[in-house]
Design an enzyme around this catalytic site. Structure first.
Site, PDB file in Angstrom:
ATOM      1  N   ARG A   1       0.820  -1.239  -0.243  1.00 26.05           N
ATOM      2  CA  ARG A   1      -0.457  -0.036  -0.230  1.00 26.05           C
ATOM      3  C   ARG A   1       1.159   1.540  -0.137  1.00 26.05           C
ATOM      4  NH1 ARG A   1      -2.545   3.308   3.747  1.00 26.05           N
ATOM      5  NH2 ARG A   1      -4.928   4.125   3.094  1.00 26.05           N
TER       6      ARG A   1
ATOM      7  N   SER B   1     -12.415  -3.614   0.946  1.00 29.97           N
ATOM      8  CA  SER B   1     -13.102  -3.815   2.000  1.00 29.97           C
ATOM      9  C   SER B   1     -13.602  -3.109   2.372  1.00 29.97           C
ATOM     10  CB  SER B   1     -12.277  -2.262   2.143  1.00 29.97           C
ATOM     11  OG  SER B   1     -10.659  -2.138   1.764  1.00 29.97           O
TER      12      SER B   1
ATOM     13  N   LYS C   1      -5.291   5.088   9.617  1.00 30.27           N
ATOM     14  CA  LYS C   1      -6.818   5.433   9.001  1.00 30.27           C
ATOM     15  C   LYS C   1      -7.652   5.807  10.546  1.00 30.27           C
ATOM     16  CE  LYS C   1      -7.009   3.145   4.497  1.00 30.27           C
ATOM     17  NZ  LYS C   1      -8.706   2.853   3.727  1.00 30.27           N
TER      18      LYS C   1
END
Lengths: 208, 208
Positions: free
Chosen positions: B42, B111, B140
């Protein structure tokens, strides 16, 4: 759209910040009505989903006007909307990989700042070159400058269309075209103007 | 790699900031040696070229260890390195488009933060779900929280593997797994630890 028929004369590259809050799609349409011959959608700080939705909306406009749409950098977006083309810079996908993944019939343009980069891009199958920056420009302050003589040299050395980019405005558009290149690529010379359509019309008049 | 053979137990998602300057490739290799079963790369703020080069380097490691490599969000990178899979969030490419462009044999994970999102992703052909966040997490901060009961409900309602993500550490890993899910997905529980290999070993021991 056959990629050998592309008209590179007045190539609009988008930058939403230049628009100072005005709607991007509407601004692109005004620019096309003013004579823009090619549109490159460039987005650097949105999510993939937002980029996709914007690209689909812009494609609706360019298709309606019969103008090719080129996506900057993001092959995923270009594939997702079946764009006419992809524009890659020296920090993006390498040209051979882009060609392999995007296919032989698609337009792929490459940013080049030197004769060496230009010759390599042509050899690797680029369909056109975006050469610049011609003048220091606020949208790409880090770009190095290509002189008029270098631009002429590049145009003489390659067989693919050459478009100059970076700091081209009404005052230097005609002189830049006198290098023998195929078109000019602009951002703020169109999108930062109060009357976008008339700015495009005026530029087209200057270069033709 | 046959996608039905994937072991989802201990799924590492990368975040270079968590590493505090340590080398990403080396850290991933340590995590694999500690027992990580799947790696997701990521990257949110690098150029396409940098992402590509990093992905190629990581692929060298995961291939050597027989571990699948999943690319977060960027289908262009996943295609360019022929990754085993792509992970998409709700702000990324829509699932049906991702499947069409990436092909039926590739792993695509989605997700999901709700039962509705989970059911839709399964219906659209997702191979696994990343459900969370389970706990508020600094990587996050904007993510909404999924309760243990919601996680159990999602696992009971779908037929594809479910991995929990977001705030899972050694202290809550076993409890999270007791919902019946297939694995846990972690960032800082492995990458922020001084001894990455032993952190992975310890987590694997807790959940198996």
């Amino acid at each position: 759209m056959n990629k050998s028929d592309v008209d590179y004369r007045l190539y609009l590259v988008t930058d939403r910040e230049t628009l100072k809050g005005r709607d991007l799609c509407q601004s692109i349409e005004h620019a096309i009505l003013g004579g823009v011959t090619l549109v490159q959608l460039r987005e650097k700080s949105v999510s993939t989903r937002e980029f996709l939705e914007l690209a689909l909306a812009v494609k609706g406009i360019t298709t309606r006007h019969g103008i090719p749409l080129i996506i900057n950098d993001r092959l995923d977006i270009a594939l997702a909307i079946d764009a006419d083309g992809l524009h890659i810079g020296q920090d993006d996908l390498p040209m051979p990989l882009a060609r392999k993944l995007f296919g032989p019939d698609k337009i792929i343009g490459v940013s080049a700042g030197t004769l060496e980069e230009s010759l390599l891009a042509e050899k690797q199958g680029a369909d056109y070159l975006g050469v610049g920056a011609m003048v220091a420009t606020p949208t790409k302050p880090e770009a190095k400058i290509v002189t008029f003589d270098e631009l002429k040299q590049i145009k003489k050395s390659v067989h693919i269309p050459v478009v100059a980019i970076g700091g081209i405005h009404e005052w230097n558009a005609r002189e830049t075209m006198s290098s023998g290149i195929d078109g000019i690529s602009v951002v703020s010379a169109i999108l930062a103007q109060d009357d976008i359509k008339s700015a495009a019309q005026q530029l087209l008049k200057v270069i033709c």
